[in-house]
Design an enzyme around this catalytic site. Structure first.
Site, PDB file in Angstrom:
ATOM      1  N   LYS A 143      -2.568  -2.182  -3.085  1.00  0.00           N
ATOM      2  CA  LYS A 143      -3.589  -1.294  -2.509  1.00  0.00           C
ATOM      3  C   LYS A 143      -3.201   0.133  -2.843  1.00  0.00           C
ATOM      4  CE  LYS A 143      -5.994  -0.098   1.768  1.00  0.00           C
ATOM      5  NZ  LYS A 143      -6.611  -0.658   2.983  1.00  0.00           N
TER       6      LYS A 143
ATOM      7  N   GLU B 261       0.825  -1.215   0.000  1.00  0.00           N
ATOM      8  CA  GLU B 261       0.000   0.000   0.000  1.00  0.00           C
ATOM      9  C   GLU B 261       0.861   1.267   0.000  1.00  0.00           C
ATOM     10  OE1 GLU B 261      -2.323   0.846   3.536  1.00  0.00           O
ATOM     11  OE2 GLU B 261      -3.695   2.137   2.441  1.00  0.00           O
TER      12      GLU B 261
HETATM   13  P1  13P Z   1      -9.016   4.473   4.583  1.00  0.00           P
HETATM   14  O1  13P Z   1      -9.988   3.698   3.744  1.00  0.00           O
HETATM   15  O2  13P Z   1      -9.645   5.124   5.777  1.00  0.00           O
HETATM   16  O3  13P Z   1      -8.158   5.393   3.773  1.00  0.00           O
HETATM   17  O4  13P Z   1      -8.020   3.415   5.231  1.00  0.00           O
HETATM   18  C1  13P Z   1      -7.501   2.387   4.452  1.00  0.00           C
HETATM   19  C2  13P Z   1      -6.208   1.937   4.987  1.00  0.00           C
HETATM   20  O5  13P Z   1      -5.974   0.753   5.094  1.00  0.00           O
HETATM   21  C3  13P Z   1      -5.195   2.940   5.355  1.00  0.00           C
HETATM   22  O6  13P Z   1      -3.981   2.315   5.651  1.00  0.00           O
END
Ligand code: 13P
Length: 331
Positions: free
Chosen positions: A218, A176
């Site tokens: 992600k 991510e």
């Molecule tokens: P949000 O959907 O609130 O952005 O959070 C997703 C997430 O995993 C952040 O690390």
């Protein structure tokens, strides 16, 4: 490796997505306080149970990303949370990064830590039944100056080291690199930064011999910065986001999931629907779905307020949002 592919595929099964319930203790305390809820360890357990214990979530959730504290807690069903999820066919995952700190080379940017001791922690997590993990890096946009190439590269290098360790431990790494919504930048700039961040990431993953077919990406959507007055239409978001992904993400990647990043529940839902539709029209090779924290939790938290009598109504709101987001992921 077959196992990694099948776990990754099940995470992006049609009509299903992920709940990110991996707020660190610090973030959970802040989040709950913003709804007037005071926290203790027991209150955080109730907070997790509000979502994980909602009957019927297995129709919409393929997996849940947990935080370390939650692994050892039990739901009201008296089962440890990971076991309770497994019993309902939901994959339990675990956030393994240890948060961000200023990047020494460029102090307005952040770098993620958590590689030290990671193999030992992974071995312990695997014993609780977790099948996948998450590592979040943060990429900041500031005009044309940030992100710096060094911050993009060092975050990619750490994501690759993390992914290599996680695959060796038999779990699927979610990568991510979150390009933040903060700032006044244009949607075009967000698109370019996402493309550059992801291109660098996949180059560095190759250099580290990470198997692309056993990871999940992600990402943020390509949106105009939150501090700008301008609102994007779902079609504009879809066009920019799908273009960035098609330019940077190899076809072997088994799935892409989106974070909500501060969008409202309705925005995150409508934008996902438009992205899924556009990706289909463009013949994008990967399934796309949600991995939201805030956009899935917001409505339920404002109803719950930490009170037992509000649990049924809060859970109904959560389930309603899950239904909408699940439908959106189908385009
Ligand atoms: P949000 O959907 O609130 O952005 O959070 C997703 C997430 O995993 C952040 O690390």
């Amino acid at each position: 490796m077959t196992d990694l592919i099948s776990i990754a595929r099940s995470l992006v099964a049609p009509g299903k997505g992920l709940l990110a319930a991996d707020e660190s203790t610090h973030t959970a305390v802040k989040r709950l306080a913003s709804y007037g809820i005071e926290t203790s360890e027991e209150m955080r357990r109730q907070y997790r149970d509000l979502f994980l214990g909602t009957p019927g979530v297995e129709g919409y959730l393929s997996g849940v990303i947990l935080y370390e504290e939650t692994l050892g807690q039990k739901g009201d069903d008296q089962k440890l949370f990971p076991k309770s999820l497994i019993d309902r066919g939901i994959e339990p995952g675990i956030k393994v990064d240890q948060g961000t700190e200023p990047f020494p080379e460029s102090s307005d940017e952040l770098i993620t830590s958590g590689l030290i001791g990671l193999p030992e922690r992974l071995a312990a997590y695997a014993k609780t039944g977790t099948t996948f993990t998450k590592w979040r890096a943060v990429i900041t946009i500031e005009g044309d100056t940030l992100p710096s190439a060094q911050a993009i590269h060092e975050n990619a290098r750490r994501l690759a080291s993390y992914a290599k360790e996680v695959q060796a431990a038999g779990m699927v790494p979610i990568l991510e690199p979150e390009v933040l919504l903060d700032g006044k930048h244009s949607r075009e700039r967000a698109k370019e930064v996402i493309r550059e961040t992801l291109s660098t990431l996949f180059t560095v993953l190759d250099e580290h011999a990470v198997d692309r077919s056993g990871v999940i990406l992600k990402t943020a959507m390509a949106l105009t910065g939150a501090a700008s007055q301008k609102k994007d239409t779902p079609e504009e978001v879809a066009e920019a986001t799908v273009e960035a992904l098609m330019a940077a993400v190899p076809r072997e990647v088994p799935g892409i999931v989106f974070l909500s990043g501060g969008q409202s529940p309705d925005e995150a839902t409508e934008n996902l629907a438009a992205i899924a539709k556009r990706a289909h029209e463009k013949g994008a090779p990967w399934p796309l779905t949600f991995s939201y924290a805030r956009a899935l939790q917001e409505e339920a938290l404002s109803i719950w307020k930490g009170k037992a009598e509000n649990v049924p109504a809060a859970r109904a709101a959560f389930l309603e949002r899950l239904k909408k987001v699940s439908a959106a992921s189908r385009g």
